[in-house]
Design a protein around this motif. Sequence first.
Motif, short mmCIF file in Angstrom:
data_model
loop_
_atom_site.label_atom_id
_atom_site.label_comp_id
_atom_site.label_asym_id
_atom_site.label_seq_id
_atom_site.Cartn_x
_atom_site.Cartn_y
_atom_site.Cartn_z
N GLY A 144 3.85 10.20 -6.65
CA GLY A 144 5.19 10.76 -6.80
C GLY A 144 5.84 11.08 -5.47
N THR A 145 5.55 10.30 -4.44
CA THR A 145 6.07 10.53 -3.09
C THR A 145 7.02 9.39 -2.71
OG1 THR A 145 3.96 11.56 -2.50
CG2 THR A 145 5.44 11.00 -0.69
N SER A 146 8.17 9.74 -2.14
CA SER A 146 9.14 8.71 -1.76
C SER A 146 8.58 7.85 -0.64
CB SER A 146 10.45 9.36 -1.30
OG SER A 146 10.24 10.07 -0.08
N ILE A 147 9.09 6.64 -0.54
CA ILE A 147 8.60 5.71 0.48
C ILE A 147 8.90 6.26 1.88
CG2 ILE A 147 10.71 4.33 0.51
CD1 ILE A 147 7.11 2.99 0.87
N GLU A 162 0.82 -1.20 0.00
CA GLU A 162 0.00 0.00 0.00
C GLU A 162 0.86 1.26 0.00
OE1 GLU A 162 -3.43 0.69 0.09
OE2 GLU A 162 -3.70 -1.36 -0.56
N LEU A 163 1.86 1.31 0.89
CA LEU A 163 2.73 2.49 0.95
C LEU A 163 3.47 2.68 -0.37
CD1 LEU A 163 4.17 2.07 4.56
CD2 LEU A 163 2.74 3.97 3.76
N SER A 164 3.95 1.59 -0.95
CA SER A 164 4.70 1.68 -2.21
C SER A 164 3.80 2.13 -3.35
CB SER A 164 5.35 0.33 -2.54
OG SER A 164 6.22 -0.07 -1.52
N GLY A 165 2.62 1.50 -3.47
CA GLY A 165 1.70 1.84 -4.55
C GLY A 165 1.17 3.25 -4.44
N HIS A 166 0.84 3.65 -3.22
CA HIS A 166 0.33 5.01 -2.98
C HIS A 166 1.41 6.04 -3.30
CE1 HIS A 166 -2.16 7.66 0.03
NE2 HIS A 166 -1.94 8.27 -1.11
N GLY A 167 2.63 5.76 -2.84
CA GLY A 167 3.72 6.68 -3.10
C GLY A 167 4.05 6.80 -4.58
N MET A 170 6.32 8.82 2.66
CA MET A 170 5.04 8.15 2.90
C MET A 170 5.00 7.60 4.32
SD MET A 170 2.94 8.25 0.30
CE MET A 170 1.84 6.96 0.86
N VAL A 171 6.10 6.98 4.75
CA VAL A 171 6.15 6.41 6.09
C VAL A 171 6.01 7.50 7.14
CG1 VAL A 171 7.65 5.25 7.76
CG2 VAL A 171 7.45 4.36 5.43
N ARG A 172 6.71 8.62 6.96
CA ARG A 172 6.64 9.71 7.94
C ARG A 172 5.23 10.30 8.01
NH1 ARG A 172 11.55 11.26 5.52
NH2 ARG A 172 10.49 12.97 4.43
N ARG A 173 4.63 10.53 6.83
CA ARG A 173 3.36 11.25 6.79
C ARG A 173 2.18 10.35 7.17
NH1 ARG A 173 0.69 14.05 1.36
NH2 ARG A 173 -1.30 14.65 2.33
N PHE A 174 2.15 9.14 6.65
CA PHE A 174 0.96 8.31 6.81
C PHE A 174 1.08 7.21 7.87
CE2 PHE A 174 0.37 9.97 2.47
CZ PHE A 174 -0.94 10.44 2.56
N LEU A 175 2.29 7.05 8.42
CA LEU A 175 2.45 6.00 9.42
C LEU A 175 2.94 6.58 10.74
CD1 LEU A 175 2.21 2.94 9.83
CD2 LEU A 175 4.60 2.72 9.12
N VAL A 176 4.09 7.24 10.71
CA VAL A 176 4.68 7.74 11.95
C VAL A 176 3.83 8.85 12.56
CG1 VAL A 176 6.68 8.86 12.98
CG2 VAL A 176 7.00 7.08 11.24
N LYS A 177 3.47 9.84 11.75
CA LYS A 177 2.73 10.99 12.28
C LYS A 177 1.40 10.60 12.92
CE LYS A 177 1.02 15.57 11.01
NZ LYS A 177 0.88 16.57 9.90
N PRO A 178 0.55 9.80 12.25
CA PRO A 178 -0.70 9.41 12.92
C PRO A 178 -0.49 8.53 14.14
CG PRO A 178 -0.53 8.38 10.73
CD PRO A 178 0.56 9.38 10.83
N MET A 179 0.57 7.73 14.18
CA MET A 179 0.83 6.92 15.36
C MET A 179 1.24 7.80 16.54
SD MET A 179 2.71 3.54 13.74
CE MET A 179 2.80 2.68 15.30
N LEU A 180 2.03 8.82 16.29
CA LEU A 180 2.39 9.76 17.35
C LEU A 180 1.15 10.51 17.84
CD1 LEU A 180 5.71 11.27 15.93
CD2 LEU A 180 5.47 9.69 17.86
N GLU A 181 0.29 10.85 16.92
CA GLU A 181 -0.93 11.56 17.28
C GLU A 181 -1.84 10.69 18.14
OE1 GLU A 181 -4.80 13.44 15.02
OE2 GLU A 181 -2.87 13.45 13.95
#
Length: 577
Positions: A359-362, A350-355, A365-376
């Motif tokens: 046009g977003t690097s993996i 999902e992260l690879s296909g979405h990125g 993608m990890v920082r924006r869609f995985l790390v940030k919401p987990m911190l939140e």
Amino acid sequence: GEIQPVFHEPSGIGVVADIRLDNRDELFGALRGEVAEILRSDRPPTDAELVLAARLKWSGAFADRLIGDFAIAVYDARNRVLQLVRDPMGLRSLSYRIDKNRVFFGSEIKQILALPGVPKRINEAAVGIHLAGVFPPPEVSYYQGVENVVPGEILTIRKGTLKRKRFWEYAADTPTRREKESDLAEAFREIFLEAVRCRLRCAKPAGISLSGGIDSGTVASAFGWMRANKKIADPPEFRAYSWAFSEPELAGCDERSISGEVAARYGIPVTEVFGDTAWPLADLDRNRPDFDEPYIDYYHDLTRGVIEQAKSRNAALLIVAERGDMMNDHWVYDYPGLLRSGNLRALFAELSGHGKATGTSISRMVRRFLVKPMLESAGLSKSVQTTIPIRIPDYIPPDFAQRAGIAALAERRFPHSAFPDPARRLRYQLIFSSGTGRRISMYERSMASLGIGFADPWSDRRVAEFVISLPQHQVHRFLDFKRLARNSLSTMLPDSLRHFSHSTAKANPTALFNRGVYDRASGAVRELIAESRAAAHGFVDKRVLSENFERVLQGDPEPYDPWWFITLELWLRTHWE
């Protein structure tokens, strides 16, 4: 044969309602022995009679027991108490005005302002946020002194005082459902089929606005499957209405490739509504906003063509799937949920296909869609309560923007939610946003003006509760588009919908909008700006508006969507002159 208002003489309580109840059998079973003088045995009760009986038995707690679309007024003549109630999904409008010695209410604001002695004044706050390109909060009307009942709220008015109370709200601390995918699919299928079935309580012909996407396609397929398997008692005559285009440059707007496949599978007749000449502002008389609100859809003329076609075939009901995107899709990606589920292969894909698609690097993608919401979720970063930040257009004079309180009002357009999970919070906000509710009200008024009922199975409260209860990676993924709906109804759907994805060529009517506003109707837009009534009121700077529009015509990127100004201008010219 329904007659309203309905009264209970012994108690002095009466009810008037714009309503379709979906849990009639449940209510009748609970009430039949309690208020026999209302629920007579010689005929089935009307929905309004069921509401009256519920009010007599459960007093102020009656509203939460009602499932369906409704706007209700209950008057207790003995105690001089008025209660106004609106369903949680906001499918029926209800507005009111409180004066010193009287209360006005109605399902449309025009009813209230038509009465003697009621002033008609513009609410500048609503106009300001409209020009900023977003919808006002649900309670705010475009007229001073008139407010809307908020969906899911009961207002009690006694001796000129008003008390607000939420009778329904999804509790943010409700545990997330974590079940096997197969069990979830079966549970959702039952709820969705019931939502469709409930909306087909119709003696006259019914229709559906059938597009080339999943949302209306699932509704039509559900109806076709239930009719074929005799799951609907006395199904109404049913017809689909689809946008069609014959000119090559508008081929991308055509809905028939997928909608035709759905209709053919279940033998649903289709009326094609051709829209080559229905571009925005092609006919100003048909593009006039309603008295109640200035906003109309980009494709109002084409939508009205669908409604008129349904009316010409004696339809009493037209089904749309307006809330489908908010319920299924709309940029809600739950990558932390996928991680917690242990499905690392799906997470990486999902992260690879979405990125790759964006046009977003993996790593980003990890920082924006995985790390940030987990911190939140863990409370280690600030919670975000809105989805799209507001940017006040430069054509709104700063003094008016400040006077109208645009920035503060914009913060209230999405409901606040205490969900710790950002994905579930975002889903909740989208489903119940003021923009979603306002668009639904617009469609409902348009149909009511021609005597046709409005229904949206994707706006069923039970569907919403189920979707919000889930980890959102089970509802939708980038590579598994609207997965809950497709997987739950897979045996009913044609191949084109079962394999639908982000890359599927769904009909997109943008070319029709561009043909109108930036091409054939550009002269009309120039005239609206040059002779602007909004500018005369001090709401806009027409010089800046004109410069922005001309730059776009020369090929520059569009700085702001001009449709918000256009609809306000048409509203002022239609209802204030």
